[in-house]
Design an enzyme around this catalytic site. Structure first.
Site, PDB file in Angstrom:
ATOM      1  N   HIS A   1      24.485   6.707 -65.208  1.00 51.68           N
ATOM      2  CA  HIS A   1      23.146   7.270 -64.992  1.00 51.68           C
ATOM      3  C   HIS A   1      23.107   7.965 -63.630  1.00 51.68           C
ATOM      4  CE1 HIS A   1      21.220   4.558 -68.215  1.00 51.68           C
ATOM      5  NE2 HIS A   1      21.485   5.756 -68.682  1.00 51.68           N
TER       6      HIS A   1
ATOM      7  N   LYS B   1      25.940   7.784 -60.430  1.00 52.67           N
ATOM      8  CA  LYS B   1      27.078   8.702 -60.570  1.00 52.67           C
ATOM      9  C   LYS B   1      28.002   8.645 -59.349  1.00 52.67           C
ATOM     10  CE  LYS B   1      25.556  11.965 -64.088  1.00 52.67           C
ATOM     11  NZ  LYS B   1      24.448  11.245 -64.715  1.00 52.67           N
TER      12      LYS B   1
ATOM     13  N   THR C   1      29.899  11.293 -71.269  1.00 47.28           N
ATOM     14  CA  THR C   1      28.718  12.127 -71.516  1.00 47.28           C
ATOM     15  C   THR C   1      28.812  13.360 -70.597  1.00 47.28           C
ATOM     16  OG1 THR C   1      27.585  10.616 -70.011  1.00 47.28           O
ATOM     17  CG2 THR C   1      27.154  10.337 -72.362  1.00 47.28           C
ATOM     18  N   GLY C   2      28.064  14.418 -70.938  1.00 41.82           N
ATOM     19  CA  GLY C   2      28.258  15.735 -70.343  1.00 41.82           C
ATOM     20  C   GLY C   2      28.333  15.822 -68.835  1.00 41.82           C
ATOM     21  N   THR C   3      27.296  15.337 -68.160  1.00 36.85           N
ATOM     22  CA  THR C   3      27.271  15.502 -66.706  1.00 36.85           C
ATOM     23  C   THR C   3      28.311  14.599 -66.046  1.00 36.85           C
ATOM     24  OG1 THR C   3      24.885  15.700 -67.038  1.00 36.85           O
ATOM     25  CG2 THR C   3      25.661  15.724 -64.770  1.00 36.85           C
TER      26      THR C   3
ATOM     27  N   SER D   1      25.230  15.923 -72.810  1.00 41.33           N
ATOM     28  CA  SER D   1      24.604  15.119 -71.765  1.00 41.33           C
ATOM     29  C   SER D   1      23.804  13.983 -72.424  1.00 41.33           C
ATOM     30  CB  SER D   1      23.682  16.022 -70.944  1.00 41.33           C
ATOM     31  OG  SER D   1      23.067  15.266 -69.931  1.00 41.33           O
ATOM     32  N   GLY D   2      23.759  12.834 -71.741  1.00 41.78           N
ATOM     33  CA  GLY D   2      23.113  11.643 -72.317  1.00 41.78           C
ATOM     34  C   GLY D   2      21.736  11.903 -72.914  1.00 41.78           C
TER      35      GLY D   2
ATOM     36  N   ASP E   1      24.836   9.890 -75.561  1.00 44.42           N
ATOM     37  CA  ASP E   1      25.010   8.440 -75.807  1.00 44.42           C
ATOM     38  C   ASP E   1      25.177   8.186 -77.313  1.00 44.42           C
ATOM     39  OD1 ASP E   1      23.969   6.805 -73.112  1.00 44.42           O
ATOM     40  OD2 ASP E   1      23.138   8.799 -73.351  1.00 44.42           O
TER      41      ASP E   1
ATOM     42  N   ASP F   1      21.746   2.244 -64.900  1.00 38.59           N
ATOM     43  CA  ASP F   1      20.885   1.989 -63.742  1.00 38.59           C
ATOM     44  C   ASP F   1      19.824   0.956 -64.113  1.00 38.59           C
ATOM     45  OD1 ASP F   1      19.217   2.006 -61.593  1.00 38.59           O
ATOM     46  OD2 ASP F   1      18.895   4.177 -61.571  1.00 38.59           O
TER      47      ASP F   1
ATOM     48  N   HIS G   1      15.697   8.563 -72.462  1.00 40.96           N
ATOM     49  CA  HIS G   1      16.490   8.283 -73.660  1.00 40.96           C
ATOM     50  C   HIS G   1      16.917   6.821 -73.707  1.00 40.96           C
ATOM     51  CE1 HIS G   1      19.140   9.284 -70.363  1.00 40.96           C
ATOM     52  NE2 HIS G   1      20.203   8.859 -71.021  1.00 40.96           N
TER      53      HIS G   1
ATOM     54  N   ASP H   1      18.434   5.479 -76.827  1.00 40.95           N
ATOM     55  CA  ASP H   1      19.829   5.889 -77.069  1.00 40.95           C
ATOM     56  C   ASP H   1      20.803   5.005 -76.280  1.00 40.95           C
ATOM     57  OD1 ASP H   1      18.185   7.898 -78.013  1.00 40.95           O
ATOM     58  OD2 ASP H   1      19.493   9.537 -77.395  1.00 40.95           O
TER      59      ASP H   1
ATOM     60  N   ARG I   1      24.383  -1.438 -78.057  1.00 43.95           N
ATOM     61  CA  ARG I   1      24.367  -2.253 -79.270  1.00 43.95           C
ATOM     62  C   ARG I   1      25.622  -1.991 -80.119  1.00 43.95           C
ATOM     63  NH1 ARG I   1      23.187  -1.462 -84.388  1.00 43.95           N
ATOM     64  NH2 ARG I   1      22.923  -3.387 -85.563  1.00 43.95           N
TER      65      ARG I   1
END
Ligand SMILES: O=C(CO)COP(=O)(O)O
Length: 152
Positions: free
Chosen positions: A19, A23, A45-47, A65-66, A71, A91, A98, A101, A107
C-alpha cells in the site's frame, strides 16, 4: 473438505504488493533481499511492480494497479495455482477504497494455503525459510472432489 498436494517449484512465483504508505518499506526490504529475490519470478500490482523493477533492477510482471483491479488479478492467479508466495505490506493504519479487493486477495491466499506474509517480520521469516529455495509440497483443497460433492 478433502485436500490434495500441490508442489511449489524451487524458483517461486512471488507476488509482492505494498500500500502507498508502505511502499518505501517494501523497496528498502527488497533492496536488502535483492540477491535472494533474483532467484525467483516476481509479480506485483501496477505501482508496486513499476517501482520495484527500478529499485532492484529486476523484471517484474506488473498487473493492474491495486485500486484498478490488481489485487483481484493476483487472487485469480493464486486460484489458478500460478502464484506460490504472497508478500503483502498492507497498511493497517489507513483505509483504502478497494478494501474488499484486499480482503479477497488475503482470503484466496488462505483458501489456497500459499505461504503469505503481511508484514516485514513474517516476510523475513519466509525468506529465511529453507523451503524458499527448494521444491516444497503444500496441501490445497481438492477442487475436483469439492465439485463432485456439489454436483454428484
Ligand atoms: O493497492 C494496492 C494493493 O491493495 C497496491 O496497488 P499498487 O501497487 O498499484 O499501488
Amino acid at each position: 473438505m478433502n485436500y490434495c498436494k500441490r508442489t511449489l517449484p524451487k524458483r517461486k512465483r512471488m507476488a509482492l504488493v505494498a500500500h502507498d504508505n508502505m511502499k518505501a518499506d517494501l523497496m528498502a526490504w527488497a533492496k536488502e533481499k535483492k540477491t535472494q529475490l533474483e532467484q525467483h519470478e516476481l509479480y506485483a500490482t501496477g505501482t508496486t511492480g513499476t517501482l520495484l523493477s527500478t529499485c532492484i533492477e529486476q523484471p517484474v510482471h506488473c498487473l493492474y494497479s491495486g485500486p484498478m483491479g490488481g489485487d483481484q488479478q493476483l487472487g485469480a492467479l493464486i486460484t489458478e495455482g500460478k502464484i506460490d508466495v504472497l508478500i503483502f505490506f498492507w497498511d493497517p493504519l489507513d483505509s483504502v477504497p478497494h478494501d474488499p479487493d484486499v480482503k479477497a486477495l488475503l482470503r484466496l491466499a488462505a483458501v489456497w494455503n500459499i505461504p503469505s506474509a503481511t508484514n516485514k517480520a513474517s516476510a523475513n521469516f519466509l525468506m529465511e525459510s529453507a523451503s524458499m529455495n527448494q521444491t516444497v509440497e503444500i496441501e490445497i483443497p481438492d477442487y475436483q472432489s469439492y465439485m463432485e460433492k456439489r454436483v454428484p
